[in-house]
Design a protein around this motif. Sequence first.
Motif, PDB file in Angstrom:
ATOM      1  N   LEU A  68       0.830  -1.209   0.000  1.00  0.00           N
ATOM      2  CA  LEU A  68       0.000   0.000   0.000  1.00  0.00           C
ATOM      3  C   LEU A  68       0.863   1.257   0.000  1.00  0.00           C
ATOM      4  N   LEU A  69       1.922   1.269   0.796  1.00  0.00           N
ATOM      5  CA  LEU A  69       2.780   2.447   0.882  1.00  0.00           C
ATOM      6  C   LEU A  69       3.599   2.668  -0.387  1.00  0.00           C
ATOM      7  N   GLU A  70       3.833   1.616  -1.131  1.00  0.00           N
ATOM      8  CA  GLU A  70       4.496   1.786  -2.428  1.00  0.00           C
ATOM      9  C   GLU A  70       3.602   2.551  -3.403  1.00  0.00           C
ATOM     10  N   LEU A  71       2.289   2.449  -3.170  1.00  0.00           N
ATOM     11  CA  LEU A  71       1.336   3.161  -4.023  1.00  0.00           C
ATOM     12  C   LEU A  71       1.046   4.568  -3.515  1.00  0.00           C
ATOM     13  N   ASN A  72       1.079   4.735  -2.200  1.00  0.00           N
ATOM     14  CA  ASN A  72       0.742   6.038  -1.604  1.00  0.00           C
ATOM     15  C   ASN A  72       1.559   6.232  -0.330  1.00  0.00           C
ATOM     16  N   THR A  73       2.518   7.137  -0.370  1.00  0.00           N
ATOM     17  CA  THR A  73       3.411   7.361   0.775  1.00  0.00           C
ATOM     18  C   THR A  73       2.819   8.304   1.823  1.00  0.00           C
ATOM     19  N   GLU A  74       1.661   8.891   1.553  1.00  0.00           N
ATOM     20  CA  GLU A  74       1.108   9.917   2.435  1.00  0.00           C
ATOM     21  C   GLU A  74       0.151   9.376   3.495  1.00  0.00           C
ATOM     22  N   LEU A  75       0.107   8.071   3.663  1.00  0.00           N
ATOM     23  CA  LEU A  75      -0.807   7.455   4.636  1.00  0.00           C
ATOM     24  C   LEU A  75      -0.106   7.324   5.984  1.00  0.00           C
TER      25      LEU A  75
END
Length: 333
Positions: free
Chosen positions: A54-61
């Motif tokens: 998930l973080l590879e897709l969106n680092t802002e979480l």
Amino acid sequence: MHGKRRVAAREPTQDEREEAKQQLERYCTLNNRVMELKAQRAFTIDALDATRHLLELNTELHTVWNYRRTILKKLEAWEDTEKRQKMLEQELEFLMKVIKNNIKSYWMWNHRMWALSLLPRPAWRHELGLVDKLIGIDARNYHAWDYRRFVITRLKDTEDGSAVDEQEFAFTTTQINRDCANHSAWHNRSKLLPAILARVDQIRREKVLQTENELIQNAIYTDPEDQNAWLYYDWLLDIQKSDEDRIKLLRGKIAAIRELLELEEDGKRPLVELVSAFSELGQLQPGSVTDTEKEECMRTLLTLKDIDSYHSGRYADMSNALSKRWNVSDLYV
């Protein structure tokens, strides 16, 4: 990145729109899965893998970053020093991939600091080399510079602090010479200079300040309208130990601006700085501004009125205030 032109976006094709739709669906499914695992308080390798994807897709979480840290600390391997070393080294490798996706993610940099802080045997010098490469890619990226200061602070715990400061000071010189508009490099320099000046005698201090003067002057000659060197000039004045030192620095600033104006007589920022320097000089040492210099200052305000009519009211106020303080004619009237 800084200094690169934006490329005009083109209309996506039908295939590209369909692919984007599928990616969004996969992302939403994965996000829901991670949130379910978090709600179930699942602290397993599978949960760790899900957060990675998930973080590879969106680092802002940031919630997912927090969850990931909790998972790592809950794993059985965390209690073993060698296994924790390996886990966190793998975490740093994962973060390198994330950095390539989004170098400006606050949460990613925060997580990297966390991982290195808990690493049993951190390699701070190696980490500094990594930051060198990142700044080489985007020299004005303030995230990388902020992280660099973190690394330098930790490096000074393991190496000679004075030597590290000198090396870092030289690094900022290189970066400023490459790009005098690099605000982050100037800012980093301002963090280092006070410590360096505190360790030297008066003779060495004067040499350091002379070097700073030359660096600033080179920058303002290169780009007179860029604010960074001027702001650093003001900061340098503020940290002087005595009014005598400030007066000396102001006189040097006035001389440098006059020389610059011979090449570019209508430069707005240099003219504003010249008025400011005369004003501050008169406050520090009443009577030190000569009648000729007072007239020069007042005429400079008239020039500013002509080239920057938008701020004419400001220049009128400055002219009025200086004419009263110096008891001279207000040429602005």
